[in-house]
Write an enzyme that holds these catalytic residues in place. Structure first.
Site, PDB file in Angstrom:
ATOM      1  N   ASP B 107       1.250 -18.495  30.792  1.00  0.00           N
ATOM      2  CA  ASP B 107       1.666 -18.132  29.432  1.00  0.00           C
ATOM      3  C   ASP B 107       1.132 -16.730  29.208  1.00  0.00           C
ATOM      4  O   ASP B 107       0.576 -16.107  30.117  1.00  0.00           O
ATOM      5  CB  ASP B 107       1.076 -19.108  28.397  1.00  0.00           C
ATOM      6  N   TRP B 143      13.956   8.201   7.959  1.00  0.00           N
ATOM      7  CA  TRP B 143      13.028   7.263   8.610  1.00  0.00           C
ATOM      8  C   TRP B 143      11.718   7.941   8.983  1.00  0.00           C
ATOM      9  O   TRP B 143      10.715   7.289   9.198  1.00  0.00           O
ATOM     10  CB  TRP B 143      13.674   6.614   9.845  1.00  0.00           C
ATOM     11  N   SER B 170       1.295  -5.805  14.130  1.00  0.00           N
ATOM     12  CA  SER B 170       2.018  -6.759  14.973  1.00  0.00           C
ATOM     13  C   SER B 170       2.280  -6.187  16.360  1.00  0.00           C
ATOM     14  O   SER B 170       2.020  -6.840  17.379  1.00  0.00           O
ATOM     15  CB  SER B 170       3.332  -7.136  14.295  1.00  0.00           C
ATOM     16  N   SER B 171       2.778  -4.943  16.409  1.00  0.00           N
ATOM     17  CA  SER B 171       3.143  -4.428  17.734  1.00  0.00           C
ATOM     18  C   SER B 171       1.898  -4.101  18.561  1.00  0.00           C
ATOM     19  O   SER B 171       1.936  -4.210  19.792  1.00  0.00           O
ATOM     20  CB  SER B 171       4.069  -3.223  17.613  1.00  0.00           C
ATOM     21  N   TYR B 258      10.035   6.945  23.764  1.00  0.00           N
ATOM     22  CA  TYR B 258       9.946   6.319  25.082  1.00  0.00           C
ATOM     23  C   TYR B 258       9.537   4.866  24.988  1.00  0.00           C
ATOM     24  O   TYR B 258       9.829   4.083  25.893  1.00  0.00           O
ATOM     25  CB  TYR B 258       9.021   7.142  25.981  1.00  0.00           C
ATOM     26  N   SER B 269      16.570  -1.585  36.038  1.00  0.00           N
ATOM     27  CA  SER B 269      16.075  -1.583  37.416  1.00  0.00           C
ATOM     28  C   SER B 269      16.029  -2.993  38.014  1.00  0.00           C
ATOM     29  O   SER B 269      15.752  -3.150  39.201  1.00  0.00           O
ATOM     30  CB  SER B 269      14.679  -0.961  37.474  1.00  0.00           C
ATOM     31  N   THR B 329      13.112  11.650  34.470  1.00  0.00           N
ATOM     32  CA  THR B 329      14.264  10.873  34.014  1.00  0.00           C
ATOM     33  C   THR B 329      15.406  11.002  35.005  1.00  0.00           C
ATOM     34  O   THR B 329      16.091  10.023  35.318  1.00  0.00           O
ATOM     35  CB  THR B 329      14.704  11.351  32.618  1.00  0.00           C
ATOM     36  N   LYS B 332      14.950   8.782  37.935  1.00  0.00           N
ATOM     37  CA  LYS B 332      15.356   7.402  37.685  1.00  0.00           C
ATOM     38  C   LYS B 332      16.868   7.255  37.799  1.00  0.00           C
ATOM     39  O   LYS B 332      17.371   6.330  38.444  1.00  0.00           O
ATOM     40  CB  LYS B 332      14.880   6.956  36.299  1.00  0.00           C
ATOM     41  N   ARG B 451      23.147  16.272   8.725  1.00  0.00           N
ATOM     42  CA  ARG B 451      22.977  14.824   8.659  1.00  0.00           C
ATOM     43  C   ARG B 451      22.390  14.440   7.302  1.00  0.00           C
ATOM     44  O   ARG B 451      21.961  15.296   6.539  1.00  0.00           O
ATOM     45  CB  ARG B 451      22.074  14.347   9.808  1.00  0.00           C
TER      46      ARG B 451
END
Lengths: 181, 542
Positions: B107, B143, B170-171, B258, B269, B329, B332, B451
């Site tokens: 777990d 935001w 929380s995170s 990121y 991946s 990047t 990848k 924007r």
């Protein structure tokens, strides 16, 4: 799960928790840190007086006079009227320039304000050496008071010739929690 | 392959709890993972409704549906809900579900803290959503909550600040759990440099979250004290500086980018090697590329601030540092292409979404390199070009990878197969309408449309109409996904033990659906790169 691995987990939990707390403190530490960086590198010194010696006075560098415009904006919440007595003028480089600003407190209470200068084009900021300015400190005004402030500065001869026109614009802010209501 | 489903019960064995209590007091990583995923899907739909409100208003010039105040609230909350409510919890949910299975742990390391990490989310989401109904409405500063706007607004801003505090806690707890699980609970034989890429990506992301979420919590706390306790952190009159807010915010904000991208790289991946029936090309370089992206992400924050009047040397530094990120990047992207090269490829729904991800994420990455050029950015700052750029990396990047992940692991999670025709339809529908929505925004931005405005000049009308039509079609298409999931959970065909021929990681070595208590005894594995299992012994479930 074995007891030893439980203890390992707790130690790691503690370490990671400490990292999170340190990073929270780091956010607050960024404020003085940035201030120190700005002082060391000389960025963002708009409301500090320049020393007259800092002005390059090499008479070999001559250029056409600079067109100067003056402006002031009062931010919401500040009952002041701020205006330059002269809207624009032409000034030679390397010599003292004086312009007067008149500020009136149009309310019946004591008000504190702080002016922050801005230059257009922004690149001119480094070459306008202010020796006297009401923006160097917070100004307290009694109800209905009117005062005149001289702004004295020198335009550095080292300023690139392609800057032919500079606008000096003040934003004047209310300083909350100061003065009497 | 050895699968042992023990009949004998370990001393602490117990069945599946039932009723509401199973969810409120959940400590099982699969239950908590499922709750995270459903929560984030709910938030995805609410953020999506806000997006459609925005697109409805922008269908034609002039004000049709919303006053500018409400429009600004919608753009702000759309961003906050999608970033903190949909994408981040979705990746945490997947990590909860899959990490213990991938590394052979019973777990997550702290099951009760895991419960708390999840149950902090609904109150935070409620704070964000009810802020629309308080006097003055929701936060409307964008935001990014820039000062001095953020220091002036009504109590909706306070609710937003508290919501961010709760989401942050929380995170951070979720991330601590992920790190401890990965570092301490790997099965024997599952060494760090054999771990699957999703585990690596989750580990690095968790470190990023622990490093920067506290900084966000700190900066919004400063906004709070500026608002209510007379401090002057961002108030020019008191010696503060609004630009300081941007510096601190983007110290969080760029690694955050990121945080939302690395787990997506991890998922892709897994999926591309599976459906190319080839091992991941350049596994070690993938690990190092992921790590270097994480390190570089701390050194580029001011590329969001090229127009704040930085000295030219600073602009050059941040410009080159940003361009440098394109190198790992690019490694990848080329590795994914190298994996597909001469592979025996098949295009089931997860693979379609993964390949769609590679194509569209690359477009978003290239527009990012364009924006990194300081001279160009000053022209494009706060235009729709930026909106197009980050929706290519967040919708076609993060969201498409999440869809790919759900389709890919759905059989393992539920024991049922989803409907392949509906899945393929969902992909092509999303792929087409995503591009119809966001590609024209590049043109709008290059033409100078700013924007975060409810009204615009007439010459922008055509592209805005196209974008709005695309957005409504894209949004409707997501209901196909919801229908497919709900129908397949109930009536889907039973999934074979190993639905994907090329799937070789540890989670595919256990029964389908994954037993409620998997790996109560750690298995011994012999693993290759990217968590490919050569052999497994032991590992009991019940």
């Amino acid at each position: 799960m074995a007891e030893s691995s439980r203890a390992d987990n707790r130690v790691l939990l503690l370490k990671l928790g400490v990292i999170a707390c340190v990073m929270f403190a780091f956010a607050w530490a960024l404020i003085p840190l940035y201030r120190v960086i700005c002082e060391v590198t000389g960025i963002n010194q708009l409301v500090k007086a320049d020393a007259p010696a800092a002005v390059a006075s090499d008479p070999a560098v001559t250029a056409a006079p600079v067109r100067l415009r003056f402006d002031a904006t009062v931010q919401a919440g500040l009952p002041w009227q701020v205006r330059p007595l002269v809207g624009q003028m032409a000034a030679p480089r390397g010599e003292f320039v004086r312009v007067d600003y008149e500020i009136t407190n149009a309310s019946n209470r004591e008000v504190t304000g702080q002016a922050v200068p801005r230059y257009l084009p922004a690149a001119a900021g480094n070459y306008v050496k202010k020796l006297e300015c009401f923006c160097f400190r917070q100004q307290v005004f009694k109800p209905g008071e009117t005062r005149r402030f001289p702004v004295v500065f020198v335009i550095d001869r080292a300023m690139p010739a392609e800057i032919g026109e500079i606008t000096l614009a003040y934003s004047v802010f209310d300083v909350p929690g100061q003065g009497t209501p | 392959m050895a699968i042992s489903t023990t009949a004998g019960h370990a001393p602490h064995a117990h069945g599946k709890p039932t009723g509401l209590w199973r969810w409120l007091a959940a400590t099982n990583h699969k239950d908590i993972g499922s709750m995270y995923l459903w929560f984030s899907f709910t938030m995805f739909l609410s953020g999506g409704v806000m997006a459609l409100c925005i697109r409805a208003e922008l269908f034609q010039p002039g004000l049709q549906f919303f006053q500018p105040e409400l429009f600004n609230q919608l753009t702000t909350l759309h961003g906050l809900v999608m970033v903190f409510g949909a994408i981040m919890p979705a990746f945490t949910g997947l990590a909860n579900w899959l990490l213990p299975l991938m590394i052979g742990a019973p777990d997550m390391a702290f099951a009760r803290m895991n419960n708390w990490s999840f149950w902090l989310l609904p109150p935070a989401a409620a704070l964000l959503l009810i802020s629309f109904f308080v006097p003055g409405g929701a936060a409307a500063a964008g935001w990014t909550l820039y000062a001095p706007l953020a220091t002036q607004m009504g109590m909706g801003m306070d609710l937003t600040i508290f919501a961010i505090h709760i989401l942050g806690v929380s995170s951070i707890m979720g991330s601590i759990n992920i790190i401890v699980t990965i570092l301490n609970l790997r099965a024997p034989g599952m060494t760090m440099m054999k771990m699957p890429m999703f585990a690596w990506a989750s580990l690095i992301t968790a470190y990023l979250i622990i490093a920067v979420m506290p900084v966000l919590a700190g900066v919004v706390t400063m906004v709070l004290t500026d608002r209510h306790f007379g401090t002057h952190f961002f108030n020019a009159a008191g010696g503060g500086d609004p630009v300081m807010y941007q510096h601190i915010f983007w110290f969080f904000g760029h690694p955050e980018v990121y945080i939302m991208a690395l787990p997506a790289f991890g998922i892709v991946s897994h999926i591309i090697p599976t459906f190319s029936r080839k091992p991941l090309f350049g596994y070690t370089s993938m690990v190092y590329a992921t790590s270097s992206i994480a390190v570089l992400s701390f050194m580029v924050w001011a590329h969001h601030m090229f127009t704040t009047g930085m000295p030219a040397t600073a602009q050059l530094f941040f410009m080159y540092a940003t361009m440098l990120i394109a190198v790992p990047t690019g490694v990848k992207v080329f590795n994914w292409i190298g994996t597909m090269w001469q592979g025996s490829m098949s295009f089931e729904t997860p693979m379609l979404f993964a390949v769609g991800f590679v194509c569209l994420f690359t477009i978003g990455g290239l527009s990012g390199v364009t924006l990194s050029v300081a001279a160009v950015d000053i022209q494009l700052q706060d235009t729709y070009y930026v909106v197009a750029h980050f929706h290519y990396v967040l919708v076609a990047g993060a969201l498409f990878s999440l869809f790919a992940a759900i389709y890919y692991w759905f059989p393992k999670m539920t024991g049922k197969m989803y409907s392949e025709p509906l899945g393929k339809f969902h992909f092509w529908w999303s792929m087409i309408w995503f591009n119809v929505t966001f590609f024209p925004m590049h043109f709008l931005g290059l033409a100078g449309m700013p924007r975060r405005i409810p009204d615009y000049a007439l010459q922008f009308t055509d592209f805005n109409r196209i974008a709005s039509i695309g957005a409504f079609c894209f949004g409707l298409g997501q209901l196909i996904f919801l229908y497919n999931m709900l129908r397949s959970i109930r009536h889907g065909q039973a999934a074979p033990h190993k639905p994907w021929e090329g799937a070789e990681t540890l989670e595919w070595q256990i029964p389908t659906p994954a037993p409620y208590h998997s790996f109560v005894e750690a298995p011994h594995v012999e693993a290759g790169d990217n968590g490919v299992i050569h052999s497994m012994t032991g590992g009991a479930h019940h």
